[in-house]
Write an enzyme that holds these catalytic residues in place. Structure first.
Site, mmCIF file in Angstrom:
data_model
loop_
_atom_site.group_PDB
_atom_site.id
_atom_site.type_symbol
_atom_site.label_atom_id
_atom_site.label_comp_id
_atom_site.label_asym_id
_atom_site.label_seq_id
_atom_site.Cartn_x
_atom_site.Cartn_y
_atom_site.Cartn_z
ATOM 1 N N CYS A 2 44.087 38.045 40.621
ATOM 2 C CA CYS A 2 45.995 38.137 40.346
ATOM 3 C C CYS A 2 47.237 37.099 40.403
ATOM 4 C CB CYS A 2 46.301 39.327 41.063
ATOM 5 S SG CYS A 2 45.417 40.979 41.077
ATOM 6 N N ARG A 50 47.945 41.773 37.473
ATOM 7 C CA ARG A 50 46.644 42.399 37.393
ATOM 8 C C ARG A 50 45.579 41.994 36.478
ATOM 9 N NH1 ARG A 50 44.418 47.934 38.737
ATOM 10 N NH2 ARG A 50 42.799 47.957 39.837
ATOM 11 N N ILE A 53 39.772 44.541 38.590
ATOM 12 C CA ILE A 53 38.011 44.002 39.664
ATOM 13 C C ILE A 53 37.917 45.999 40.610
ATOM 14 C CG2 ILE A 53 36.738 42.604 40.618
ATOM 15 C CD1 ILE A 53 38.392 41.801 38.263
ATOM 16 N N GLY A 76 43.752 38.813 45.016
ATOM 17 C CA GLY A 76 42.321 38.114 46.289
ATOM 18 C C GLY A 76 41.638 39.546 46.081
ATOM 19 N N GLY A 364 28.329 28.655 43.569
ATOM 20 C CA GLY A 364 27.863 27.785 44.402
ATOM 21 C C GLY A 364 28.364 26.732 45.097
#
Length: 630
Positions: A2, A50, A53, A76, A364
């Site tokens: 967000c 927003r 997720i 987060g 990664g």
């Protein structure tokens, strides 16, 4: 994932206009296209955009607890939120949603500020505590998620995920900080302890800031730091087993989502390791994506294809031209501050490709910093061995003289470009490392600067923060000190800024399992021989992954995203380089000698010197200055 923003009045509880908060969060609407919310009370306003997720129906923000004594706006993911929730339920807490946001509220009510030590994730949040009339700003341990703040003329503190959130507030003065210009030209990015807009600060990685009504703006507090002061004593086989378990758990935790999830796959060690562990956990084919280039020397798609076949992933590849400089203005718009890591271009493209089929992608990032995977780490070790053989005075005289007289041969093969090596060997280890991670060396910057700009800088020098960080590092070995500086400065300032801005630009959540703080702490305790062995960095990690990946993936030379910027400024961008030296915004500042800029562009175009990276920096600086200051 967000975007957040808000206003807190430090002096008195003045009314906060909801429309002002709304304009701040809407400045980065792409960070959260699925919804927006604003909450205000006397003296405080919190805003949220927003990207859904977790708990798609019940996770709207800003979120309050049952009696509205606590309100949070949060960017987060708390990956261990389910575990924390179970513990809190055992203590009598009752939840109304299935979101990790609500876990933050209950964890704070139970443990106060100590709750942050229980969170494993990437996060930046602002939590208003009505009982104490205070606002608590928090950023995750490694600085994966950004948080900017500033105090403005009416006494309020404004904050936001990105600089543009603060720029939407009419009381923020737009004046450049020349020290940040020096930092950018030296490093290629503006580090977390600086900002191109004077007066704006960034909450550091692993820091919190408690704003209390009636008290002045305080300094941030640190709740976490990485330490290289201890060494693991277990045998290599046991360390390898522990590392595999940590990596497996870090990947598993980051695969929790209520939306489609996938991974970036370059065919290198780091992303291939993440995909291997995802495939081990997933019941379905992992969705992977790769960006390839139409230049054989830059293309890694064959390696990515090999890994995709090995783990039967749902793999997508897109070939793009390295000549993707048409994205320059897009980059400038999303980074706000000048940012010269040219790998941002292909990073944007791979995020764009991923977003076509997923909302979350694992990357990664982090392994090179944790396990000493950069070539400069090996060079630093070798250089320290040479320094240990000679007294500083003799070394300075010998190598300093050689460095001054040796020609700068940009055109020559790398093995014959000894000038920078001599100059680094003449310096202390910390000074040499600071030079190696920079882009434009101090002597070239001094030739570019005008007398007025040098006076404005005073004693400020970009490399000093790296030297001081290394000298004060909780470390036992020169390699420790170099890695510590990378984690404190380079990682949040360059790598994580790039990933955050480019993924958020297309409303994609990027997750970095190899930046799990438990992994980072484990790696910091490894003996040097388990990080660098012979000519191989990330030694223990590669050994651990031999059970999953073939040697041609694990032990091939590192490539990374490459962009041909030197070629661009001898061809399609030659005119841009000349324009920067002429009547551009940068030229009008009076900071850079226009003759020096013009000569750099001319020498590069003719092939006398390779100033591609310098010209890219000057161009990106000019783009940023134009957008920010006009």
């Amino acid at each position: 994932m967000c975007g957040i923003a808000g206003i807190f009045h430090l002096e008195t509880a003045k009314p906060v206009d909801p429309a002002r908060v709304r304009s701040m969060i809407d400045a980065s609407a792409y960070r959260g296209p699925d919804g927006a919310g604003v909450w205000t009370a006397p003296g405080v306003g919190l805003g949220h955009r927003r990207l859904s997720i977790i708990d798609l129906a019940g996770g709207a923000q800003p979120m309050a607890n049952a009696d509205e004594s606590l309100i949070v706006t949060y960017n987060g993911e708390i990956y261990n939120f389910a575990e924390i929730r179970r513990e809190l339920e055992g203590k009598g807490h009752r939840f109304d949603s299935h979101s990790d946001t609500e876990v933050i509220l209950h964890a704070y009510r139970q443990w106060g500020e100590d709750c942050v030590h229980r969170f494993n994730g990437m996060f930046a949040f602002a939590l208003f505590d009505r009982s104490t009339q205070s606002l608590w700003l928090v950023r995750d341990r490694l600085g994966v998620k950004p948080l900017h703040y500033a105090q403005v003329s009416d006494g309020s503190v404004i904050f936001g995920s990105e600089l543009k959130n603060l720029l939407a507030h009419p009381l923020l003065r737009r004046e450049p900080d020349v020290r940040a210009v020096e930092d950018f030209l030296a490093l290629g990015y503006v580090p977390d302890d600086a900002c191109i807009v004077a007066g704006v600060k960034k909450l550091g990685a692993g820091q919190t800031l408690r704003l209390v009504r009636g008290r002045p703006l305080p300094e941030p507090s640190r709740y976490w730091d990485i330490s290289f002061a201890d060494r693991a004593t277990a045998k290599p086989a046991a360390l390898q087993e522990e590392l595999t378990a940590l990596m497996r758990d870090a990947v598993r935790m980051r695969m929790v989502a209520d939306v489609p999830l996938g991974a970036f796959l370059s065919g290198g060690v780091d992303s291939s390791s993440v995909v291997a562990l995802m495939a081990e956990t997933s019941k379905q084919a992992v969705k992977t994506c790769t960006i390839g280039f139409d230049v054989a020397g830059l293309d890694e798609t064959a390696y990515a294809d090999q890994v995709a076949r090995r783990f039967a992933t749902d793999h997508r590849t897109r070939i793009v031209s390295p000549d993707d400089y048409g994205l320059i203005d897009t980059l400038a718009a999303h980074f706000d501050e000048p940012f010269a890591d040219a790998s941002a271009l292909p990073t944007y493209r791979v995020c764009e490709l991923a977003r076509e089929t997923v909302t979350v992608a694992l990357s990664g990032d982090g392994a090179d910093e944790a396990f000493a995977g950069y070539r400069r780490h090996r060079f630093q070790m070798r250089g320290e061995k040479v320094r240990a053989l000679m007294p500083a005075g003799l070394r300075h005289g010998l190598f300093g003289t050689l460095g001054r007289v040796y020609p700068k041969a940009d055109w020559a093969p790398r093995m014959f470009r000894a000038k920078s090596t001599f100059l680094e060997l003449a310096q202390s280890g910390a000074e040499a490392y600071a030079r190696s991670v920079g882009i434009v060396p101090p002597e070239l910057r001094q030739r570019l600067y005008t007398d007025g700009f040098r006076r404005a800088l005073g004693q400020h020098r970009a490399e000093d923060r790296i030297v001081q960080t290394m000298e004060n590092a909780p470390a036992r070995d020169p390699l420790d000190r170099a890695q510590y500086a990378d984690m404190k400065i380079w990682l949040p300032g360059d790598i994580l800024t790039k990933t955050d801005r480019m993924s958020m630009a297309v409303s994609l959540e990027a997750r970095e399992p190899l930046l799990d703080y438990r992994l980072m702490e484990f790696a910091a305790r490894l003996p040097v021989s388990q990080r660098i062995h012979g000519n191989s960095g990330k030694y223990l990690m590669k050994r651990a992954m031999e059970a999953y990946l073939p040697n041609e993936i694990l032990y091939r030379d590192k490539m990374g995203f490459v962009t041909p910027i030197a070629h661009w400024f001898r061809g399609p961008l030659a005119g841009e380089a000349a324009a920067v030296a002429g009547g551009s915004t940068l030229a009008r500042t009076g900071w850079i000698d226009p003759k020096a800029m013009a000569k750099a562009a001319s020498d590069h175009k003719s092939g006398i010197a390779d100033h591609g990276r310098l010209l890219w920096q000057l161009l990106m600086l000019d783009k940023s200055l134009t957008r920010l200051f006009g």
